[in-house]
Design an enzyme around this catalytic site. Structure first.
Site, PDB file in Angstrom:
ATOM      1  N   HIS A  37       0.839  -1.198   0.000  1.00 15.94           N
ATOM      2  CA  HIS A  37       0.000   0.000   0.000  1.00 15.94           C
ATOM      3  C   HIS A  37       0.881   1.259   0.000  1.00 15.94           C
ATOM      4  O   HIS A  37       0.582   2.241  -0.674  1.00 15.94           O
ATOM      5  CB  HIS A  37      -0.892   0.033   1.245  1.00 15.94           C
ATOM      6  CG  HIS A  37      -1.879  -1.095   1.343  1.00 15.94           C
ATOM      7  ND1 HIS A  37      -1.775  -2.077   2.303  1.00 15.94           N
ATOM      8  CD2 HIS A  37      -2.995  -1.390   0.631  1.00 15.94           C
ATOM      9  CE1 HIS A  37      -2.792  -2.928   2.168  1.00 15.94           C
ATOM     10  NE2 HIS A  37      -3.538  -2.535   1.161  1.00 15.94           N
ATOM     11  N   GLN A  61     -18.151  -6.540  -1.608  1.00 12.52           N
ATOM     12  CA  GLN A  61     -17.263  -7.399  -2.387  1.00 12.52           C
ATOM     13  C   GLN A  61     -16.900  -8.695  -1.664  1.00 12.52           C
ATOM     14  O   GLN A  61     -16.087  -9.475  -2.157  1.00 12.52           O
ATOM     15  CB  GLN A  61     -16.008  -6.645  -2.813  1.00 12.52           C
ATOM     16  CG  GLN A  61     -15.033  -6.336  -1.693  1.00 12.52           C
ATOM     17  CD  GLN A  61     -13.938  -5.410  -2.158  1.00 12.52           C
ATOM     18  OE1 GLN A  61     -14.168  -4.242  -2.451  1.00 12.52           O
ATOM     19  NE2 GLN A  61     -12.707  -5.920  -2.236  1.00 12.52           N
ATOM     20  N   GLY A 147      -2.820  -1.839  -7.332  1.00  8.73           N
ATOM     21  CA  GLY A 147      -1.707  -2.781  -7.401  1.00  8.73           C
ATOM     22  C   GLY A 147      -1.887  -3.811  -8.500  1.00  8.73           C
ATOM     23  O   GLY A 147      -2.991  -4.323  -8.721  1.00  8.73           O
ATOM     24  N   VAL A 176       4.639  -5.556  -4.585  1.00 14.42           N
ATOM     25  CA  VAL A 176       5.716  -5.547  -3.591  1.00 14.42           C
ATOM     26  C   VAL A 176       5.702  -6.904  -2.884  1.00 14.42           C
ATOM     27  O   VAL A 176       4.641  -7.399  -2.488  1.00 14.42           O
ATOM     28  CB  VAL A 176       5.516  -4.407  -2.571  1.00 14.42           C
ATOM     29  CG1 VAL A 176       6.604  -4.434  -1.501  1.00 14.42           C
ATOM     30  CG2 VAL A 176       5.494  -3.057  -3.287  1.00 14.42           C
ATOM     31  N   SER A 186      -2.724  -7.960   3.089  1.00 15.61           N
ATOM     32  CA  SER A 186      -3.254  -7.793   4.445  1.00 15.61           C
ATOM     33  C   SER A 186      -3.588  -9.157   5.035  1.00 15.61           C
ATOM     34  O   SER A 186      -3.505  -9.370   6.243  1.00 15.61           O
ATOM     35  CB  SER A 186      -4.509  -6.928   4.419  1.00 15.61           C
ATOM     36  OG  SER A 186      -4.219  -5.689   3.807  1.00 15.61           O
TER      37      SER A 186
HETATM   38  P1  AMP Z   1      -6.456  -3.924  -0.477  1.00 16.13           P
HETATM   39  O1  AMP Z   1      -6.326  -3.115   0.773  1.00 16.13           O
HETATM   40  O2  AMP Z   1      -5.966  -5.334  -0.340  1.00 16.13           O
HETATM   41  O3  AMP Z   1      -7.818  -3.818  -1.108  1.00 16.13           O
HETATM   42  O4  AMP Z   1      -5.455  -3.278  -1.514  1.00 16.13           O
HETATM   43  C1  AMP Z   1      -5.516  -1.913  -1.829  1.00 16.13           C
HETATM   44  C2  AMP Z   1      -4.636  -1.658  -3.023  1.00 16.13           C
HETATM   45  O5  AMP Z   1      -3.307  -2.042  -2.722  1.00 16.13           O
HETATM   46  C3  AMP Z   1      -5.070  -2.470  -4.250  1.00 16.13           C
HETATM   47  O6  AMP Z   1      -4.964  -1.680  -5.406  1.00 16.13           O
HETATM   48  C4  AMP Z   1      -4.085  -3.612  -4.252  1.00 16.13           C
HETATM   49  O7  AMP Z   1      -3.865  -4.154  -5.534  1.00 16.13           O
HETATM   50  C5  AMP Z   1      -2.832  -2.918  -3.731  1.00 16.13           C
HETATM   51  N1  AMP Z   1      -1.903  -3.900  -3.179  1.00 16.13           N
HETATM   52  C6  AMP Z   1      -2.183  -4.875  -2.285  1.00 16.13           C
HETATM   53  N2  AMP Z   1      -1.095  -5.631  -2.059  1.00 16.13           N
HETATM   54  C7  AMP Z   1      -0.095  -5.129  -2.833  1.00 16.13           C
HETATM   55  C8  AMP Z   1       1.268  -5.466  -3.049  1.00 16.13           C
HETATM   56  N3  AMP Z   1       1.842  -6.488  -2.437  1.00 16.13           N
HETATM   57  N4  AMP Z   1       1.996  -4.709  -3.908  1.00 16.13           N
HETATM   58  C9  AMP Z   1       1.421  -3.657  -4.561  1.00 16.13           C
HETATM   59  N5  AMP Z   1       0.131  -3.282  -4.391  1.00 16.13           N
HETATM   60  C10 AMP Z   1      -0.626  -4.001  -3.548  1.00 16.13           C
END
Ligand code: AMP
Length: 287
Positions: A37, A61, A147, A176, A186
């Protein structure tokens, strides 16, 4: 840094940067923030004069109530992360703020949701597209950051912006990873030490697929068969899917250009996803 819970307050706050012509960047998240993030926020900080992060665990979702309830939440730590990353505003609405009544209109995602996660999580991408559309309408960002780890989500969001003529530039940010290759998520917080040790199996299988594609195997079935064999299923891990798709998330049978190999794997009670972009040797030469 301001922390805002209400849509009306956020709109008032965004009014000044918008009027003065500052570029507004939005990073939508579900919180439990990690270095993935932070990379998105850093990209937004580099490109934009005003950076908004949303933290909202979107019930729409989640197709399983237990998954929604068990999703990690840690707002105070998240706010510290945002402060350190020099975020201007964090939007943390409640579920009733974003959905005062159950929505009667949602986004219908078509073929983009037919494969990969969409096949196993019915309604998931409709829920994602609906909340992202709402966030775009509320924030009216110039740019928004997602991401590549969630490749299908990124493809859905790109199409959402295009199909609904939303004047926002969608930026995809590379995944990442931990040093051993595990994509940060997460959900990794829920892994026990022994589950964490097994969790790299998916990444290893994807690397296996990538090396077969780079080595010239063009039959997608053959690639996925070999990659699946790299995961020895046991009581801890179970592969849900491993597929070769194109940029529109449609299955590929003969690999003749750049593809994405994507997979989902259960580790105990935790579902992890990951993907790698792969280039066959001929496409490599042409590029
Ligand atoms: P989330 O909180 O899991 O919904 O993720 C929020 C944003 O962070 C989304 O656009 C994900 O694709 C991105 N994201 C989650 N994990 C990673 C990661 N390891 N590397 C890059 N972006 C990430």
């Amino acid at each position: 840094m301001q922390v805002v819970k209400s849509i009306s307050h956020l709109r008032v706050l965004l009014d000044e940067p918008r009027r003065s012509g500052r570029t507004i960047g939005l990073v939508p998240t579900m919180g439990a923030l990690h270095a993935g993030h932070v990379r998105l926020i850093e990209r937004a900080r580099e490109d934009c004069e005003f950076v908004a992060v949303s933290i909202f665990v979107n019930p729409l979702q989640f197709e399983r109530k237990d998954d929604l309830e068990r999703y990690p939440r840690d707002l105070e730590t998240d706010l510290d992360v945002c402060r350190r990353a020099d975020v201007d505003v964090v939007f943390t609405p409640s579920a009733t703020e974003l959905y005062p009544t159950p929505p009667l209109c949602v986004v219908d995602v078509r073929q983009l949701a037919d494969h990969l996660c969409g096949r196993f999580r019915p309604g998931h991408f409709s829920g994602v597209a609906t909340v992202v559309l709402k966030l775009f309408q509320i924030v009216l960002p110039d740019r928004s950051y997602f991401g590549e780890k969630d490749a299908q989500q990124l493809a859905v969001v790109r199409r959402l912006a295009r199909d609904f003529n939303i004047p926002v530039t969608i930026i995809g940010v590379p995944t990442v990873r931990d040093p051993d290759g595990l994509a940060l998520s997460s959900r990794n917080r829920r892994l026990t030490p022994s589950e964490r040790a097994r969790a790299t199996a998916l990444y290893k299988a994807l690397c296996e697929a990538r090396s077969h594609i780079a080595g010239g195997i063009t039959d997608a079935e053959e690639v996925t068969r070999r990659a699946r064999a790299a995961i020895s299923p046991d009581a801890t891990v179970r592969l849900e899917y491993l597929e070769v798709v194109d940029a529109d998330m449609q299955p590929v049978t003969v690999i003749s250009g750049p593809v994405i190999v994507a997979g989902a794997m259960w580790v105990g009670e935790t579902r992890l996803i990951d993907n790698l972009g792969c280039i066959p040797p001929a496409a490599d030469l042409e590029a």
